[in-house]
Design an enzyme around this catalytic site. Structure first.
Site, mmCIF file in Angstrom:
data_model
loop_
_atom_site.group_PDB
_atom_site.id
_atom_site.type_symbol
_atom_site.label_atom_id
_atom_site.label_comp_id
_atom_site.label_asym_id
_atom_site.label_seq_id
_atom_site.Cartn_x
_atom_site.Cartn_y
_atom_site.Cartn_z
ATOM 1 N N ARG A 1 0.605 -0.482 0.091
ATOM 2 C CA ARG A 1 -0.075 0.123 0.117
ATOM 3 C C ARG A 1 0.965 1.389 0.226
ATOM 4 O O ARG A 1 2.155 1.300 0.826
ATOM 5 C CB ARG A 1 -0.886 0.117 1.509
ATOM 6 N N GLY A 2 0.102 2.372 -0.172
ATOM 7 C CA GLY A 2 1.083 3.962 -0.139
ATOM 8 C C GLY A 2 1.066 3.757 -1.867
ATOM 9 O O GLY A 2 1.404 3.026 -2.642
ATOM 10 N N ALA A 3 0.997 5.464 -2.353
ATOM 11 C CA ALA A 3 0.784 5.215 -3.614
ATOM 12 C C ALA A 3 2.317 5.034 -4.389
ATOM 13 O O ALA A 3 2.308 4.409 -5.176
ATOM 14 C CB ALA A 3 0.615 6.363 -4.150
ATOM 15 N N ARG B 1 -6.370 -1.713 -8.034
ATOM 16 C CA ARG B 1 -6.892 -0.732 -7.930
ATOM 17 C C ARG B 1 -6.935 0.438 -8.446
ATOM 18 O O ARG B 1 -6.108 1.229 -8.655
ATOM 19 C CB ARG B 1 -5.706 -0.144 -5.992
ATOM 20 N N GLN C 1 -3.953 3.584 10.884
ATOM 21 C CA GLN C 1 -2.205 3.233 10.267
ATOM 22 C C GLN C 1 -0.963 4.186 10.900
ATOM 23 O O GLN C 1 -0.612 3.353 10.762
ATOM 24 C CB GLN C 1 -1.969 4.285 8.521
ATOM 25 N N ASP D 1 -1.218 13.975 0.379
ATOM 26 C CA ASP D 1 -1.784 13.168 -1.162
ATOM 27 C C ASP D 1 -1.869 14.148 -1.881
ATOM 28 O O ASP D 1 -2.462 13.558 -3.021
ATOM 29 C CB ASP D 1 -3.611 12.552 -1.138
ATOM 30 N N ASN E 1 -4.888 15.257 2.999
ATOM 31 C CA ASN E 1 -4.418 14.354 3.157
ATOM 32 C C ASN E 1 -4.963 13.364 4.560
ATOM 33 O O ASN E 1 -5.982 14.159 4.461
ATOM 34 C CB ASN E 1 -2.788 15.163 4.465
ATOM 35 N N LYS E 2 -4.057 12.736 5.073
ATOM 36 C CA LYS E 2 -5.645 12.177 6.057
ATOM 37 C C LYS E 2 -6.338 12.730 6.560
ATOM 38 O O LYS E 2 -5.796 14.067 7.075
ATOM 39 C CB LYS E 2 -4.606 11.068 6.335
#
Lengths: 356, 356
Positions: free
Chosen positions: A53-55, A96, A203, A244, A254-255
């Site tokens: 995971r993670g771009a 994805r 996370q 992000d 962002n998150k």
């Protein structure tokens, strides 16, 4: 298990007949397991299941998955090899469908094959493996540069607060928000990290504390709602989060929870930094108003951790991200340098003349 | 299951040979079950297991438990009855040794028996049941008054944010922070409540959304870290929380996360209110500096909801409460009226001349 280097969540092992070694992130923090990925179907599944995971890490996984997928083609049939490459890319794209880095990495692999057109299957295959490795290595180098530009902010004895996981696990190595911490740690500085657990998907609790702890960095886990008290008690000297998407004026998505942290940091006179590669900037976007915010599945809140924690029928509001206005951000740490203060002019001075 | 009245978590049903009906709060929100408590051992266990929780509700449970415990004594032996009463009180005191209301309620029961000394077992028993009922009814009346004093703050179309569960489930009825919402709802006002889930123990998710939803009040559950965004989006017109302890100058200790909410409310120009009975004031305490803050078990964060969510070896910082300075509190809603603005002088004007 303590190692002072940041973890590498995805690596190619061996030559063209080798395999991909991947940290099975769905098992963290309970179990640290590296899985061996030898075919494209297993890689597709690993991306889909969030084992990776993670771009940036997803982009690397897709690139390496392409190499796995085109193995075993007839060496004499370059046209057949190209058809298979198209098939494999189309297939990986479905793993994805909202991950921008996935598309970017696959395009780069196709372009690499184009650049080697007519040179035969063996040579193109070798070039594709080199390209996948390059995507990984460039990401690692970029994260390392972010770390080098950010490390001077982390002085001896200081406290750093972070949110979510913008760490090594989400990239090739080092991470973005965590990169300055890894570099400062290597330089022998003593500091303490406060990690928000980061509801709803935790996370911070699951991943950030695990990877920092493994590297021997002093990390304390807190509930998201404890950040204000930790700041008030004078335990935090700076906040660093990932991003992000960043608009041309520095407004940062962002998150969820990042905006609140920035407001709290401002109220306590604590500098708030964002760490992100220049590819995170969306320069055609004037400011944060234009950033669409997806909503998450309410069941992540209602029954997110194995047990029902709210009535089934209760309505939830669960935006995945929030937008922190540039006015609350002291600086943005990129691989090109530190943008501080943050404004349209300073962003453009750092990034404006180059393709981001 | 919708009823417009707030829930009553604990009630005596019938006469002296009756029983206590108790909401089994450990099953919420998955299951709404009322248990029948007929002996003091079951009541001790219910308090211990947190089947009944919240300081006022625990006091009521202890008082009713006393009545259950002295039943069946020889009607002709008042001295034996008194020995049994002492035994029962000593026993109940061990159920939750840090709950101040538990001790207060038991003392009140003993004083009631003292006041009826020499009148025989039957009459004393009747007086004790009356006293237990009075403790419940006085708490309900006090909460209702808090509701009446706070309801004018909740106007048509407004949004209210609350934290944790200072609701009917923690008291005899109405609650403290939620009381103004119940009264405003009865008055026919349309408003929306945002309930923080309230990590680590999720009382907001588990209890507040359940009891407000059951009463037909529009409630939206959010993660604690979403409060800032909800404020920024203009959805919140006021914040109301409960209090665990209030100093003479108005500094307020409450569930962890309250201080951060108050800072965020201040940054967004949103008034922040505390609702609490006057018994919550600790007037000998000049300010919040003197309030001790207990730390919770780190495993509530690391494996709090049935699954492991952080590495076993990670350090946690988990204060149970935080202290919000009076300067961030617009008003304190008590059963005697609204203290606004909040200062040593205004607190003393409302409470100073009376035994709190």
């Amino acid at each position: 298990m303590n190692e002072s280097n940041p973890i590498r969540p995805i690596e190619w092992v061996g030559g063209l007949d080798g395999h991909v070694a991947l940290i099975e992130q769905t098992l963290l923090p309970e179990k640290f397991k590296i899985i061996r990925v030898e075919d494209v179907e297993t890689m597709w599944d690993a991306i889909r299941r969030l084992a990776v995971r993670g771009a940036p890490a997803i982009g690397i996984a897709a690139a390496m998955g392409t190499v796995l997928g085109v193995r075993g083609c007839d060496e004499g049939d370059e046209a057949g090899f190209r058809r298979r490459l198209t098939e494999v890319c189309d297939y990986l794209r479905t793993s994805r469908p909202t991950a921008v880095n996935l598309f970017w990495a696959l395009e780069r692999m196709v372009k690499c094959a184009d650049d080697h057109r007519g040179r035969g299957v063996a040579e193109i295959s070798k070039a594709l493996l080199g390209e996948a490795q390059a995507i990984r290595d460039e990401d690692a180098a970029m994260c390392r540069k972010i770390g080098e530009h950010g490390a001077p902010l982390i002085t001896d004895g200081c406290g750093v607060l972070t949110h979510c996981n913008a760490g090594a696990l989400a990239t090739a190595e080092y991470g973005t928000a965590l990169a300055p911490m890894y570099v400062a740690h290597k330089l022998g500085r003593a500091f303490r990290v406060y990690a928000d657990e980061t509801r709803p998907l935790l996370q911070g609790a699951r991943l950030t504390t695990w990877e920092l702890g493994r590297a021997g960095i002093d990390v304390i886990l807190i509930c998201d709602s404890t950040a204000a008290v930790v700041m008030r008690e004078g335990k935090v000297d700076l906040v660093i989060t990932g991003a992000d998407r960043i608009a041309a004026n520095g407004d940062t998505a962002n998150k969820i929870g990042t905006y609140g942290l920035a407001v709290l940091a401002d109220a306590h006179g604590i500098p708030f930094y964002v760490a992100a590669p220049s590819s995170t900037f969306d320069l055609p976007l004037a400011d944060g108003e234009g950033i669409p915010i997806e909503e998450r599945d309410p069941d992540e809140i209602r029954r997110g951790m194995g047990r029902q924690t709210a009535p089934d029928e209760v309505s939830c509001y669960s935006p995945a991200f929030d937008v922190t206005p540039a006015s609350l951000i002291r600086g943005i740490i990129t691989e090109r340098g530190l943008i501080e203060p943050v404004s349209g002019a300073s962003v453009s001075a750092m990034l404006g003349n180059c393709e981001p």
